[in-house]
Motif scaffolding. Structure first.
Motif, short mmCIF file in Angstrom:
data_model
loop_
_atom_site.label_atom_id
_atom_site.label_comp_id
_atom_site.label_asym_id
_atom_site.label_seq_id
_atom_site.Cartn_x
_atom_site.Cartn_y
_atom_site.Cartn_z
N ASN A 20 -9.04 13.34 -5.15
CA ASN A 20 -10.50 13.39 -4.98
C ASN A 20 -11.25 12.96 -6.23
OD1 ASN A 20 -10.50 14.17 -2.28
ND2 ASN A 20 -10.26 16.32 -2.82
N ILE A 21 -10.72 13.30 -7.38
CA ILE A 21 -11.39 12.90 -8.63
C ILE A 21 -11.34 11.39 -8.80
CG2 ILE A 21 -11.29 13.04 -11.15
CD1 ILE A 21 -10.41 15.97 -10.78
N LEU A 22 -10.17 10.80 -8.56
CA LEU A 22 -10.07 9.34 -8.69
C LEU A 22 -10.96 8.64 -7.67
CD1 LEU A 22 -6.28 8.88 -9.50
CD2 LEU A 22 -8.21 8.61 -11.03
N LYS A 23 -11.05 9.17 -6.47
CA LYS A 23 -11.95 8.58 -5.47
C LYS A 23 -13.39 8.64 -5.94
CE LYS A 23 -9.05 9.20 -1.44
NZ LYS A 23 -8.76 9.99 -0.23
N SER A 24 -13.77 9.72 -6.61
CA SER A 24 -15.15 9.84 -7.11
C SER A 24 -15.44 8.81 -8.21
CB SER A 24 -15.43 11.26 -7.62
OG SER A 24 -14.80 11.49 -8.87
N HIS A 25 -14.39 8.25 -8.81
CA HIS A 25 -14.53 7.21 -9.82
C HIS A 25 -14.35 5.81 -9.23
CE1 HIS A 25 -15.01 9.49 -13.55
NE2 HIS A 25 -14.24 10.40 -12.97
N GLY A 26 -14.40 5.70 -7.91
CA GLY A 26 -14.29 4.40 -7.26
C GLY A 26 -12.88 3.92 -7.05
N CYS A 27 -11.89 4.78 -7.25
CA CYS A 27 -10.50 4.40 -7.02
C CYS A 27 -10.12 4.70 -5.58
CB CYS A 27 -9.57 5.20 -7.94
SG CYS A 27 -9.80 4.90 -9.69
N SER A 28 -9.30 3.83 -5.03
CA SER A 28 -8.78 4.10 -3.69
C SER A 28 -7.26 4.18 -3.78
CB SER A 28 -9.21 3.01 -2.71
OG SER A 28 -8.75 1.75 -3.14
N PHE A 29 -6.71 5.10 -3.00
CA PHE A 29 -5.25 5.23 -2.95
C PHE A 29 -4.75 4.17 -2.01
CE2 PHE A 29 -1.34 7.25 -1.27
CZ PHE A 29 -0.64 7.26 -2.46
N CYS A 30 -3.89 3.31 -2.48
CA CYS A 30 -3.40 2.19 -1.67
C CYS A 30 -2.54 2.71 -0.53
CB CYS A 30 -2.60 1.23 -2.54
SG CYS A 30 -3.61 0.50 -3.84
N SER A 31 -2.83 2.23 0.67
CA SER A 31 -2.13 2.73 1.85
C SER A 31 -0.69 2.23 1.92
CB SER A 31 -2.88 2.31 3.11
OG SER A 31 -2.97 0.90 3.18
N ASN A 32 -0.34 1.22 1.16
CA ASN A 32 1.02 0.71 1.14
C ASN A 32 1.77 1.43 0.02
OD1 ASN A 32 3.31 -0.77 1.44
ND2 ASN A 32 2.51 -2.62 0.50
N PHE A 33 2.39 2.60 0.36
CA PHE A 33 3.07 3.39 -0.65
C PHE A 33 4.40 3.88 -0.11
CE2 PHE A 33 0.68 6.44 1.84
CZ PHE A 33 1.53 7.52 1.97
N ASP A 34 5.25 4.30 -1.02
CA ASP A 34 6.50 4.98 -0.67
C ASP A 34 6.25 6.46 -0.93
OD1 ASP A 34 7.91 2.58 -0.19
OD2 ASP A 34 8.30 2.35 -2.34
N TYR A 35 7.12 7.30 -0.44
CA TYR A 35 6.90 8.73 -0.65
C TYR A 35 7.26 9.19 -2.05
CZ TYR A 35 5.51 9.27 4.12
OH TYR A 35 4.82 9.16 5.28
N ASP A 36 7.78 8.25 -2.87
CA ASP A 36 8.09 8.62 -4.25
C ASP A 36 7.24 7.87 -5.28
OD1 ASP A 36 9.28 6.17 -3.81
OD2 ASP A 36 11.13 6.66 -4.86
N GLN A 37 6.40 6.96 -4.82
CA GLN A 37 5.51 6.24 -5.73
C GLN A 37 4.35 5.61 -4.97
OE1 GLN A 37 7.61 3.08 -7.67
NE2 GLN A 37 8.37 2.22 -5.78
N GLY A 38 3.26 5.39 -5.69
CA GLY A 38 2.09 4.76 -5.09
C GLY A 38 1.18 4.24 -6.19
N LYS A 39 -0.05 3.91 -5.81
CA LYS A 39 -0.97 3.39 -6.82
C LYS A 39 -2.41 3.62 -6.39
CE LYS A 39 0.11 -1.13 -4.91
NZ LYS A 39 1.30 -0.79 -4.18
N PHE A 40 -3.25 3.78 -7.39
CA PHE A 40 -4.69 3.86 -7.20
C PHE A 40 -5.29 2.57 -7.74
CE2 PHE A 40 -3.63 8.35 -7.14
CZ PHE A 40 -4.49 8.85 -6.19
#
Length: 141
Positions: A20-40
């Protein structure tokens, strides 16, 4: 791609607190992720089919990514440029895509395009990272 040196690298927190904090800074969680890694991703600039992003990778230390209680660790952030075709997609799958709607987005023409004025984007990304670090300071280890 331009790798950045930042204090965020190696910090740990729960996914739920950070998301939620990263989203408030304009970051989006990338929907293409693995359950052990991802990216904003945070959009720094867009003009037509060219976009420059701050990308912050995260790795799961405990649990499964996208679960609020998962413990994540931040990786090395970087600046990346994507170039996409903003016209019609004329590949072999275009008719299927147009009639079924199975693929909403085209693949980038260049996922790691050349970045002009690197100092400008490093500074913009570092400013964003510093704002994020200030916001999450009480939540990270």
């Amino acid at each position: 791609m331009i790798k950045l040196q930042s204090e965020i690298e190696g910090k740990r927190a729960t996914f739920g607190a950070i998301d939620n904090i990263l989203k408030s800074h304009g970051c989006s969680f990338c929907s293409n992720f693995d359950y052990d890694q991802g990216k904003f991703d945070a959009l720094l600039w867009r003009d037509g089919g060219e976009s420059i992003y701050l990308r912050i990778p995260v790795y799961v230390v405990n649990g499964y990514l996208d679960h609020p209680n998962a413990t994540i660790e931040f990786g090395t952030p970087f600046v990346i440029k994507h170039i996409v075709n903003i016209g019609l997609d004329y590949d072999a799958h275009s008719l299927v895509t147009a009639t079924t709607g199975l693929a909403q987005f085209q693949e980038p023409i260049d996922k790691d395009g050349y970045i002009d004025d690197k100092n400008r984007w490093v500074q913009a990304a570092n400013n964003k990272l510093n704002d994020i670090l200030t916001s999450i300071s009480g939540l990270v280890q």
